[in-house]
Design an enzyme around this catalytic site. Sequence first.
Site, PDB file in Angstrom:
ATOM      1  N   ASP A  47      -0.666  -6.771   4.546  1.00  0.00           N
ATOM      2  CA  ASP A  47      -1.646  -7.775   4.803  1.00  0.00           C
ATOM      3  C   ASP A  47      -0.512  -8.765   5.846  1.00  0.00           C
ATOM      4  OD1 ASP A  47      -3.619  -6.741   4.466  1.00  0.00           O
ATOM      5  OD2 ASP A  47      -4.010  -7.744   2.453  1.00  0.00           O
ATOM      6  N   SER A  86      -0.714  -9.599   0.041  1.00  0.00           N
ATOM      7  CA  SER A  86      -1.379 -10.420   0.039  1.00  0.00           C
ATOM      8  C   SER A  86      -1.165 -11.737  -0.632  1.00  0.00           C
ATOM      9  CB  SER A  86      -3.032 -10.465   0.043  1.00  0.00           C
ATOM     10  OG  SER A  86      -3.175  -9.548  -1.087  1.00  0.00           O
ATOM     11  N   THR A 140       0.799  -1.468   0.122  1.00  0.00           N
ATOM     12  CA  THR A 140       0.049  -0.135   0.127  1.00  0.00           C
ATOM     13  C   THR A 140       0.697   1.593   0.590  1.00  0.00           C
ATOM     14  OG1 THR A 140      -2.048  -1.057   1.151  1.00  0.00           O
ATOM     15  CG2 THR A 140      -1.902   1.338   1.346  1.00  0.00           C
TER      16      THR A 140
END
Length: 356
Positions: A102, A69, A21
Amino acid sequence: MTNAETSTDTPHIVICTTGGTITASTTPEGAVLAGDSDPATHAMLDGLRAVLPEEIRVSARTVLDADSSTFGPAEWDLLVDAVADVLSDPGVSGVVVTHGTDTLEETAIALDLHHDDPRPVAITGAQLPADHPEADGPANLLDAVLLAADPVSGGLGVLVVLGRAILQARGVRKWHTTDPVAFARNSPEHPVEDLPPELERPTLPARARFADTRVDVVACPPGADAVALLACVEAGARGLVLEGSGSGNLPPLVADAVARLADDRPDLVVVASTRVPRGEASSTYGGRGGGAELATRGVLSCGYLRSGQARVLLAALLSTADAANGAGGDNGDGGDGGDGAAAEVRRRWARYHLYS
């Protein structure tokens, strides 16, 4: 990207980027996309250099570029190798890894288990994408670089830096999906300095290879049967982390299957974890499925780790025990009295496990 020239009289911090992110962008439909983030990474580094003290030099190395992820054992291997390679240069003062949140907790402990170098390694990320008007990535990256450049941070292992919080890697977990302070550390109430030195932060005696060692996490909610557990065993799991309730208690049908496996598969290592977010999982309760009964079957407790980090630790111990016992895993004699890899892991768990 090309590494900047190092300097012997100023701190040189190498930033290993992996996407996430912190360099992600937002589509017109509002979806956040990580990956293909070269322009955002360049902008992030330009912004960092503009606010860093002049005496700190930074360079960057692209290791991965994806949403975390998607990361797993192969990516942990790649990152452990990348950080070790960076630190093979004596001119490097410290390392920062930028990472999606994540799976940051798994990468953090994978790195920390191998990090016996006194130079700091900080891992950071963001909860908001790079193009958000209140993006938190730039501040997190600045904090991580300043931390990695400070000699006071040496010898503390891998440090997670996010939302102005600084946390040691072992026991850390993502506790909130959106809060800027994304991580918390599950640890005992007594301070770390009161722990025996050998239990503080031991590192592995050899390099683990995570991609070669299958360990599965199985959720075991109330009333669960053993279908999922046995499917993982059938698929080739060398170890299982069973996420039960309370202090690490398992439903009766799961406990019955574990008892059978203890007799039939002594080469399989089982760890009891818990769905409870804080506190210690321990071998406390008796009875069918209780932690004390499970311990008599050779089941290990995760203590202050939770299932994600317990999985990484178990895979690391199995991998290094395999190497010590010869390629191919357990040598077949199994059991707590044998010399196989599984027996070795059971012997070593208390030393390498956090606050056992």
